[in-house]
Each structure stands twice: as structure tokens, then as C-alpha cells.
Design a protein around this motif. Sequence first.
Motif, PDB file in Angstrom:
ATOM      1  N   ILE A 152       0.839  -1.199   0.000  1.00 54.81           N
ATOM      2  CA  ILE A 152       0.000   0.000   0.000  1.00 54.81           C
ATOM      3  C   ILE A 152       0.873   1.247   0.000  1.00 54.81           C
ATOM      4  O   ILE A 152       0.627   2.195  -0.747  1.00 54.81           O
ATOM      5  CB  ILE A 152      -0.954   0.004   1.210  1.00 54.81           C
ATOM      6  N   LYS A 153       1.909   1.240   0.814  1.00 53.41           N
ATOM      7  CA  LYS A 153       2.806   2.396   0.920  1.00 53.41           C
ATOM      8  C   LYS A 153       3.513   2.676  -0.411  1.00 53.41           C
ATOM      9  O   LYS A 153       3.622   3.827  -0.830  1.00 53.41           O
ATOM     10  CB  LYS A 153       3.823   2.138   2.033  1.00 53.41           C
ATOM     11  N   MET A 154       3.974   1.620  -1.075  1.00 55.73           N
ATOM     12  CA  MET A 154       4.701   1.813  -2.335  1.00 55.73           C
ATOM     13  C   MET A 154       3.772   2.180  -3.492  1.00 55.73           C
ATOM     14  O   MET A 154       4.198   2.865  -4.416  1.00 55.73           O
ATOM     15  CB  MET A 154       5.495   0.556  -2.677  1.00 55.73           C
ATOM     16  N   SER A 155       2.523   1.746  -3.448  1.00 54.57           N
ATOM     17  CA  SER A 155       1.605   2.054  -4.540  1.00 54.57           C
ATOM     18  C   SER A 155       0.749   3.284  -4.241  1.00 54.57           C
ATOM     19  O   SER A 155      -0.184   3.565  -4.976  1.00 54.57           O
ATOM     20  CB  SER A 155       0.714   0.851  -4.840  1.00 54.57           C
ATOM     21  N   SER A 156       1.071   4.012  -3.168  1.00 52.23           N
ATOM     22  CA  SER A 156       0.359   5.243  -2.789  1.00 52.23           C
ATOM     23  C   SER A 156      -1.135   5.018  -2.625  1.00 52.23           C
ATOM     24  O   SER A 156      -1.963   5.719  -3.199  1.00 52.23           O
ATOM     25  CB  SER A 156       0.621   6.351  -3.812  1.00 52.23           C
ATOM     26  N   GLY A 157      -1.489   4.041  -1.841  1.00 47.12           N
ATOM     27  CA  GLY A 157      -2.889   3.736  -1.587  1.00 47.12           C
ATOM     28  C   GLY A 157      -3.260   2.379  -2.158  1.00 47.12           C
ATOM     29  O   GLY A 157      -2.463   1.727  -2.815  1.00 47.12           O
ATOM     30  N   ILE A 158      -4.494   1.986  -1.890  1.00 43.86           N
ATOM     31  CA  ILE A 158      -4.949   0.690  -2.387  1.00 43.86           C
ATOM     32  C   ILE A 158      -5.460   0.864  -3.811  1.00 43.86           C
ATOM     33  O   ILE A 158      -6.424   1.583  -4.056  1.00 43.86           O
ATOM     34  CB  ILE A 158      -6.051   0.105  -1.480  1.00 43.86           C
ATOM     35  N   ASN A 159      -4.791   0.224  -4.745  1.00 45.96           N
ATOM     36  CA  ASN A 159      -5.197   0.238  -6.143  1.00 45.96           C
ATOM     37  C   ASN A 159      -4.712  -1.055  -6.802  1.00 45.96           C
ATOM     38  O   ASN A 159      -4.293  -1.982  -6.116  1.00 45.96           O
ATOM     39  CB  ASN A 159      -4.677   1.491  -6.865  1.00 45.96           C
ATOM     40  N   LYS A 160      -4.741  -1.101  -8.122  1.00 47.86           N
ATOM     41  CA  LYS A 160      -4.353  -2.328  -8.827  1.00 47.86           C
ATOM     42  C   LYS A 160      -2.895  -2.706  -8.582  1.00 47.86           C
ATOM     43  O   LYS A 160      -2.559  -3.880  -8.499  1.00 47.86           O
ATOM     44  CB  LYS A 160      -4.588  -2.168 -10.320  1.00 47.86           C
ATOM     45  N   SER A 161      -2.037  -1.720  -8.454  1.00 44.52           N
ATOM     46  CA  SER A 161      -0.610  -2.028  -8.288  1.00 44.52           C
ATOM     47  C   SER A 161      -0.294  -2.567  -6.888  1.00 44.52           C
ATOM     48  O   SER A 161       0.750  -3.181  -6.694  1.00 44.52           O
ATOM     49  CB  SER A 161       0.250  -0.808  -8.601  1.00 44.52           C
TER      50      SER A 161
END
Length: 108
Positions: free
Chosen positions: A59-68
Motif C-alpha cells: 500500500i505504501k509503495m503504490s500510494s494507496g490501495i489500487n491495482k498495483s
Amino acid sequence: MIFQYAHAKVHVMKKHKTLPTLKSMFPVLLWIITLLTLIHPIFICPYVAYLFIAFYYSIKMSSGINKSTVLYLYGFIGIHFAYFIGFIKGIIDYFIRNENEIKFNHTR
């Protein structure tokens, strides 16, 4: 690449007669605990903790919950699994078979 790194790390440990650090043993211990979970469910607690930590950093690396986020999570699990397999193969090659040199096909 991670597989080869872990495999070579065992070779260096044997060559210099050193023990691995806890940091370098973490992926190996993680997957050993995962295999032990198949034997007895009490071993699932450290694995669940790992998944929470991996999910947090995903979550931290993808700047929030998303596909990545899911892709990062799979990436963390895949990297640790590749390291585990490389480390185990290195132990088999350098300590059980007693090989003395690293043998990889480096052609691309």
C-alpha cells in the motif's frame, strides 16, 4: 536474478566460513515456516504477520490501495520465494554435493 544472488551467497558463506545474518535468512525462515504450516496450523501466525507487513508496504509503495498494490504484494512474495529456492539450492550444491565453484549459464 534473486535466485542467483541467494545461491551465490551460500557459496561466499562457505568460502569465507561465515554464518548468514538474520536479515539474509529472513526469506528462508519465512518459507520454512510456510511449509511447517502444512504440518501444524500454529505456524500460521508468523506467516500472517508477514502478509500484513507485506500488504502494508505494498500500500505504501503504490500510494494507496489500487491495482498495483496486489502486484507489489505478489512481487514481495515472489522475490522472497526465489531467494528461498536459490538459498536451498546453494546449500545442496555447496554443502551436500560439496561443489567448489558457481555454475550458471550467463548467456542472454
